[in-house]
Design a protein around this motif. Structure first.
Motif, PDB file in Angstrom:
ATOM      1  N   ILE A 256     -97.982 -12.159   9.773  1.00 50.66           N
ATOM      2  CA  ILE A 256     -96.538 -12.242   9.564  1.00 50.66           C
ATOM      3  C   ILE A 256     -96.265 -12.658   8.127  1.00 50.66           C
TER       4      ILE A 256
ATOM      5  N   SER B  81     -94.937 -15.020  15.638  1.00 53.57           N
ATOM      6  CA  SER B  81     -93.672 -15.537  15.135  1.00 53.57           C
ATOM      7  C   SER B  81     -93.940 -16.797  14.329  1.00 53.57           C
ATOM      8  N   ARG B  82     -92.933 -17.250  13.614  1.00 53.15           N
ATOM      9  CA  ARG B  82     -93.098 -18.470  12.838  1.00 53.15           C
ATOM     10  C   ARG B  82     -91.779 -19.224  12.783  1.00 53.15           C
ATOM     11  N   ASP B  83     -91.901 -20.520  12.579  1.00 55.22           N
ATOM     12  CA  ASP B  83     -90.750 -21.373  12.393  1.00 55.22           C
ATOM     13  C   ASP B  83     -90.988 -22.172  11.113  1.00 55.22           C
ATOM     14  N   ASN B  84     -90.358 -21.763  10.038  1.00 55.57           N
ATOM     15  CA  ASN B  84     -90.603 -22.415   8.752  1.00 55.57           C
ATOM     16  C   ASN B  84     -89.969 -23.806   8.669  1.00 55.57           C
TER      17      ASN B  84
ATOM     18  N   GLY C  14     -91.085 -14.186   7.705  1.00 53.55           N
ATOM     19  CA  GLY C  14     -91.063 -13.670   9.062  1.00 53.55           C
ATOM     20  C   GLY C  14     -90.421 -12.306   9.220  1.00 53.55           C
TER      21      GLY C  14
ATOM     22  N   VAL D  50     -96.749 -21.446  13.193  1.00 56.91           N
ATOM     23  CA  VAL D  50     -96.841 -20.026  13.499  1.00 56.91           C
ATOM     24  C   VAL D  50     -97.420 -19.912  14.900  1.00 56.91           C
TER      25      VAL D  50
ATOM     26  N   THR E  35     -94.028  -8.023  10.605  1.00 60.52           N
ATOM     27  CA  THR E  35     -95.206  -8.398  11.369  1.00 60.52           C
ATOM     28  C   THR E  35     -96.168  -7.221  11.440  1.00 60.52           C
TER      29      THR E  35
END
Length: 123
Positions: free
Chosen positions: A51, A71-74, A55, A79, A58
């Protein structure tokens, strides 16, 4: 320096689901392209998914396309890899990695690696 810690592996029956997470610390996570790889006993480490830093894009190996979602959450420096419809051939140690330079599906393109988490899918 980047530290990566995976979690969420385990034993699941074929057809089941698991969600892997990777917590990152050390450098600007939101600027880092991230990937997941896996390695089965006696085999090479293979690309699973990747990714881009924000994001927006992908990438998936053909073997997992349609079953796995990265998926990721910065905001949380994490991730994740959602794995559905698991098959026995998905059994492997799964690694989270932070990319350096190179083509995203080669392990050599990744500079930092987690310790791995075991996923075992029984038939």
């Amino acid at each position: 320096q980047v530290q990566l810690v995976e979690s969420g592996g385990g034993l699941v029956q074929a057809g089941g689901s698991l969600r892997l997470s990777c917590a990152a610390s050390g450098r600007a996570f939101s600027d880092t392209f991230m990937g997941w790889f896996r390695q089965a006993p006696g085999k090479e480490r293979d690309f699973v998914a990747a990714i881009t830093s924000r994001g927006g894009t992908t990438y998936y190996a053909d073997s997992v396309k349609g079953r796995f979602t990265i998926s990721r959450d910065n905001t949380k420096n994490t991730v994740s890899l959602q794995m559905n419809s698991l098959k026995p051939e998905d059994t492997a140690v799964y690694y989270c990695a932070a990319k350096g330079y190179g083509t995203y599906y080669y392990p050599t393109a990744y500079r930092y690696w987690g310790q791995g988490t075991q996923v075992t899918v029984s038939s």
